[in-house]
Design a protein around this motif. Structure first.
Motif, PDB file in Angstrom:
ATOM      1  N   MET A  50       0.824  -1.189   0.000  1.00  0.00           N
ATOM      2  CA  MET A  50       0.000   0.000   0.000  1.00  0.00           C
ATOM      3  C   MET A  50       0.868   1.252   0.000  1.00  0.00           C
ATOM      4  O   MET A  50       0.721   2.110  -0.827  1.00  0.00           O
ATOM      5  CB  MET A  50      -0.937  -0.009   1.208  1.00  0.00           C
ATOM      6  N   ASN A  51       1.785   1.376   0.946  1.00  0.00           N
ATOM      7  CA  ASN A  51       2.601   2.572   1.043  1.00  0.00           C
ATOM      8  C   ASN A  51       4.054   2.263   0.732  1.00  0.00           C
ATOM      9  O   ASN A  51       4.575   1.239   1.136  1.00  0.00           O
ATOM     10  CB  ASN A  51       2.525   3.173   2.447  1.00  0.00           C
ATOM     11  N   TYR A 101      -7.057   6.415   4.740  1.00  0.00           N
ATOM     12  CA  TYR A 101      -5.651   6.096   4.949  1.00  0.00           C
ATOM     13  C   TYR A 101      -5.197   6.508   6.352  1.00  0.00           C
ATOM     14  O   TYR A 101      -4.032   6.842   6.566  1.00  0.00           O
ATOM     15  CB  TYR A 101      -4.773   6.737   3.868  1.00  0.00           C
ATOM     16  N   LEU A 104       1.576  10.930   1.968  1.00  0.00           N
ATOM     17  CA  LEU A 104       0.230  10.895   1.384  1.00  0.00           C
ATOM     18  C   LEU A 104       0.095  11.942   0.275  1.00  0.00           C
ATOM     19  O   LEU A 104      -0.473  11.664  -0.784  1.00  0.00           O
ATOM     20  CB  LEU A 104      -0.838  11.139   2.455  1.00  0.00           C
ATOM     21  N   HIS A 119       2.072  10.902  -2.925  1.00  0.00           N
ATOM     22  CA  HIS A 119       1.586   9.707  -3.619  1.00  0.00           C
ATOM     23  C   HIS A 119       0.063   9.632  -3.681  1.00  0.00           C
ATOM     24  O   HIS A 119      -0.502   8.557  -3.844  1.00  0.00           O
ATOM     25  CB  HIS A 119       2.136   8.452  -2.926  1.00  0.00           C
ATOM     26  N   GLN A 120      -0.579  10.774  -3.547  1.00  0.00           N
ATOM     27  CA  GLN A 120      -2.040  10.822  -3.459  1.00  0.00           C
ATOM     28  C   GLN A 120      -2.720  10.095  -4.622  1.00  0.00           C
ATOM     29  O   GLN A 120      -3.632   9.298  -4.407  1.00  0.00           O
ATOM     30  CB  GLN A 120      -2.512  12.274  -3.396  1.00  0.00           C
ATOM     31  N   TYR A 134      -2.156   6.206  -4.347  1.00  0.00           N
ATOM     32  CA  TYR A 134      -2.859   5.637  -3.191  1.00  0.00           C
ATOM     33  C   TYR A 134      -4.369   5.644  -3.417  1.00  0.00           C
ATOM     34  O   TYR A 134      -5.065   4.710  -3.045  1.00  0.00           O
ATOM     35  CB  TYR A 134      -2.516   6.406  -1.918  1.00  0.00           C
ATOM     36  N   ASN A 150      -5.343   2.904  -5.770  1.00  0.00           N
ATOM     37  CA  ASN A 150      -5.252   1.639  -5.043  1.00  0.00           C
ATOM     38  C   ASN A 150      -6.494   1.427  -4.177  1.00  0.00           C
ATOM     39  O   ASN A 150      -7.065   0.335  -4.138  1.00  0.00           O
ATOM     40  CB  ASN A 150      -3.985   1.625  -4.180  1.00  0.00           C
ATOM     41  N   TYR A 151      -6.919   2.479  -3.503  1.00  0.00           N
ATOM     42  CA  TYR A 151      -8.114   2.402  -2.653  1.00  0.00           C
ATOM     43  C   TYR A 151      -9.353   2.088  -3.491  1.00  0.00           C
ATOM     44  O   TYR A 151     -10.141   1.193  -3.135  1.00  0.00           O
ATOM     45  CB  TYR A 151      -8.303   3.714  -1.888  1.00  0.00           C
TER      46      TYR A 151
END
Length: 133
Positions: free
Chosen positions: A1-2, A44, A101, A104-105, A108, A111-112
């Motif tokens: 994820m991160n 997140y 965050l 990489h907004q 991410y 991905n969400y």
């Protein structure tokens, strides 16, 4: 994820909540400026309640599209505590985590959305179902 979070991220010089847009704005001395949607920050959250306690124990957050902030408090010189209007207020958003965050907004968020789709879940808050008697 991160991705690995930088340990030397800059400290914001400006933090502003845009209530109408439901966005947290972070401004930096470098001139960088980011606006992070509150829904993004909520899904997140760095809390154990959301991220789990290691491994694959993270809990997919659903129905958070309309979430807002009730309050923002500073935790020492290293983090913010965000108090969401859905009652969630655990987890500290360190300057490093917030910067990660922000950087990489887009990735991410995609991905969400993909995880939501795979789970057959929605960003929309659950509606109350009334039953005819």
């Amino acid at each position: 994820m991160n991705a690995p979070i930088s340990t030397n991220a800059p400290t914001p010089t400006r933090v502003h909540y845009h209530k109408q847009a439901r966005e947290l704005e972070l401004g930096y001395a470098t001139g960088e400026n980011f606006r992070l949607p509150v829904e993004f920050l909520r899904v997140y959250s760095p809390s154990a309640e959301v991220r789990g306690h290691g491994g694959d124990t993270a809990v997919l957050q659903v129905g958070k599209k309309d979430v807002g902030l009730q309050n923002i408090t500073q935790a020492g010189n290293y983090a913010l505590k965000l108090h969401f209007d859905d009652g969630h207020d655990s987890g500290l958003y360190s300057w490093n985590y917030l910067y990660d965050l922000a950087q990489h907004q887009t990735d991410y968020w995609q991905n969400y959305l993909q995880r939501l789709e795979e789970a057959g879940a929605s960003r929309e808050p659950a509606s109350i179902q009334f039953k005819q008697l």
